[in-house]
Structure formats: structure tokens, C-alpha cells
Motif scaffolding. Structure first.
Motif, PDB file in Angstrom:
ATOM      1  N   UNK A  85      -2.227   1.853  -4.998  1.00  0.00           N
ATOM      2  CA  UNK A  85      -3.682   1.852  -5.114  1.00  0.00           C
ATOM      3  C   UNK A  85      -4.283   0.629  -4.425  1.00  0.00           C
ATOM      4  N   UNK A  86      -3.628  -0.510  -4.573  1.00  0.00           N
ATOM      5  CA  UNK A  86      -4.107  -1.715  -3.882  1.00  0.00           C
ATOM      6  C   UNK A  86      -4.048  -1.514  -2.373  1.00  0.00           C
ATOM      7  N   UNK A  87      -2.915  -1.015  -1.885  1.00  0.00           N
ATOM      8  CA  UNK A  87      -2.774  -0.797  -0.443  1.00  0.00           C
ATOM      9  C   UNK A  87      -3.764   0.246   0.055  1.00  0.00           C
ATOM     10  N   UNK A  88      -3.980   1.302  -0.718  1.00  0.00           N
ATOM     11  CA  UNK A  88      -4.952   2.313  -0.312  1.00  0.00           C
ATOM     12  C   UNK A  88      -6.369   1.754  -0.304  1.00  0.00           C
ATOM     13  N   UNK A  89      -6.701   0.976  -1.337  1.00  0.00           N
ATOM     14  CA  UNK A  89      -8.031   0.375  -1.388  1.00  0.00           C
ATOM     15  C   UNK A  89      -8.285  -0.532  -0.197  1.00  0.00           C
ATOM     16  N   UNK A  90      -7.300  -1.299   0.192  1.00  0.00           N
ATOM     17  CA  UNK A  90      -7.450  -2.177   1.347  1.00  0.00           C
ATOM     18  C   UNK A  90      -7.559  -1.346   2.623  1.00  0.00           C
ATOM     19  N   UNK A  91      -6.806  -0.249   2.692  1.00  0.00           N
ATOM     20  CA  UNK A  91      -6.826   0.559   3.914  1.00  0.00           C
ATOM     21  C   UNK A  91      -8.157   1.269   4.120  1.00  0.00           C
ATOM     22  N   UNK A  92      -8.942   1.434   3.077  1.00  0.00           N
ATOM     23  CA  UNK A  92     -10.242   2.087   3.231  1.00  0.00           C
ATOM     24  C   UNK A  92     -11.346   1.114   3.622  1.00  0.00           C
ATOM     25  N   UNK A  93     -11.009  -0.143   3.832  1.00  0.00           N
ATOM     26  CA  UNK A  93     -12.037  -1.133   4.161  1.00  0.00           C
ATOM     27  C   UNK A  93     -12.154  -1.384   5.651  1.00  0.00           C
ATOM     28  N   UNK A  94     -11.797  -0.437   6.463  1.00  0.00           N
ATOM     29  CA  UNK A  94     -12.037  -0.587   7.886  1.00  0.00           C
ATOM     30  C   UNK A  94     -10.813  -0.525   8.767  1.00  0.00           C
ATOM     31  N   UNK A  95      -9.699  -0.039   8.269  1.00  0.00           N
ATOM     32  CA  UNK A  95      -8.519   0.092   9.113  1.00  0.00           C
ATOM     33  C   UNK A  95      -8.491   1.418   9.862  1.00  0.00           C
ATOM     34  N   UNK A  96      -9.455   2.289   9.587  1.00  0.00           N
ATOM     35  CA  UNK A  96      -9.471   3.599  10.233  1.00  0.00           C
ATOM     36  C   UNK A  96      -9.647   3.464  11.745  1.00  0.00           C
ATOM     37  N   UNK A  97     -10.436   2.520  12.184  1.00  0.00           N
ATOM     38  CA  UNK A  97     -10.628   2.319  13.615  1.00  0.00           C
ATOM     39  C   UNK A  97      -9.356   1.897  14.320  1.00  0.00           C
ATOM     40  N   UNK A  98      -8.506   1.215  13.613  1.00  0.00           N
ATOM     41  CA  UNK A  98      -7.240   0.782  14.189  1.00  0.00           C
ATOM     42  C   UNK A  98      -6.271   1.947  14.352  1.00  0.00           C
ATOM     43  N   UNK A  99      -6.362   2.931  13.477  1.00  0.00           N
ATOM     44  CA  UNK A  99      -5.416   4.040  13.470  1.00  0.00           C
ATOM     45  C   UNK A  99      -5.828   5.208  14.361  1.00  0.00           C
ATOM     46  N   UNK A 100      -7.049   5.198  14.850  1.00  0.00           N
ATOM     47  CA  UNK A 100      -7.526   6.313  15.666  1.00  0.00           C
ATOM     48  C   UNK A 100      -6.880   6.265  17.047  1.00  0.00           C
ATOM     49  N   UNK A 101      -6.467   7.423  17.528  1.00  0.00           N
ATOM     50  CA  UNK A 101      -5.877   7.515  18.863  1.00  0.00           C
ATOM     51  C   UNK A 101      -6.997   7.548  19.891  1.00  0.00           C
ATOM     52  N   UNK A 102      -6.794   6.862  20.983  1.00  0.00           N
ATOM     53  CA  UNK A 102      -7.792   6.878  22.042  1.00  0.00           C
ATOM     54  C   UNK A 102      -7.630   8.133  22.874  1.00  0.00           C
TER      55      UNK A 102
END
Length: 118
Positions: A85-102
Motif C-alpha cells: 500500500x505504501x509503494x502503491x500510494x507513492x506510485x500514484x504521486x506522479x510516476x505514471x509519466x515515467x512509465x509511459x512509452x513514447x
């Protein structure tokens, strides 16, 4: 866009990634210790199973083992849930841009597998 400009836009990226990695590392360190607590010869739970097998019948021994096993599984599961839950909560704070494929500007022309011939 260069990778340097992306890191300038996300100055908090280092602590987000390090916290997610730390949660995984803690899980790897805590799980064996919890297993030791619940299954070692000197643990209270193991001594209760030994006492019940000495004083009671086979059914009491089996029930005592189930209770100790469920107690162990509960606390291991809760520990994993909290860390995830801690890791998921941190991942929802803006890591989505890092994981998106160009998007690729060129489409792949031809792909050959080695050994297929010309």
C-alpha cells in the motif's frame, strides 16, 4: 525531449523511486524474520503446539497447528499489504509519466528472426 529535461520537471523523482525500492527491500528482509518468529523451536506458537500435542489428542494438535499457521499467515499478509500500500500510494504521486512509452516516429520496416534465412 532529452532525459535531462524530464528530470528537471520531476525533482521529487528520486525519493519516490527510492521509497518504492525500500518497500521491496524491507519486504525481503522482514518476511524471513517473521517466519523465524512463528516457526522457530523456541517461539511461543511452536511451544503451544507441542504442549497441546502432549496434553490433548490428535484433533487438538491439528487445531493448534491451524491456529498457529493462520496467525502467522495473517501477520505476514498484513505486513505485505502495508508495504504494498505504501509503494502503491507513492506510485500514484506522479510516476505514471515515467512509465509511459513514447510513441515511435518511424514504424518498423522489417523484422527478421535469426536462423530464418533470407
Amino acid at each position: 525531449m532529452a532525459p535531462d529535461s524530464e528530470h528537471r520537471r520531476q525533482p521529487t523523482l528520486w525519493w519516490k523511486l527510492s521509497l518504492v525500492i525500500t518497500c521491496g527491500t524491507l519486504a525481503g528482509a522482514i518476511i524471513p524474520e517473521f517466519v523465524k518468529v512463528f516457526t522457530s523451536v523456541s517461539s511461543r506458537h511452536t511451544r503451544e503446539i507441542v504442549t497441546s500435542s502432549r496434553e490433548g489428542g490428535a484433533s487438538l494438535n491439528i487445531l493448534s497447528g491451524f491456529v498457529a499457521g493462520n496467525f502467522s499467515a495473517f501477520w505476514l499478509g498484513m505486513t505485505m499489504m502495508v508495504l504494498m500500500a505504501i509503494a502503491y500510494g507513492v506510485s500514484t504521486t506522479g510516476l505514471v509519466g515515467l512509465m509511459m512509452a513514447r510513441r515511435c516516429s518511424r514504424r518498423p520496416r522489417g523484422v527478421r528472426l535469426p536462423g530464418m534465412g533470407p
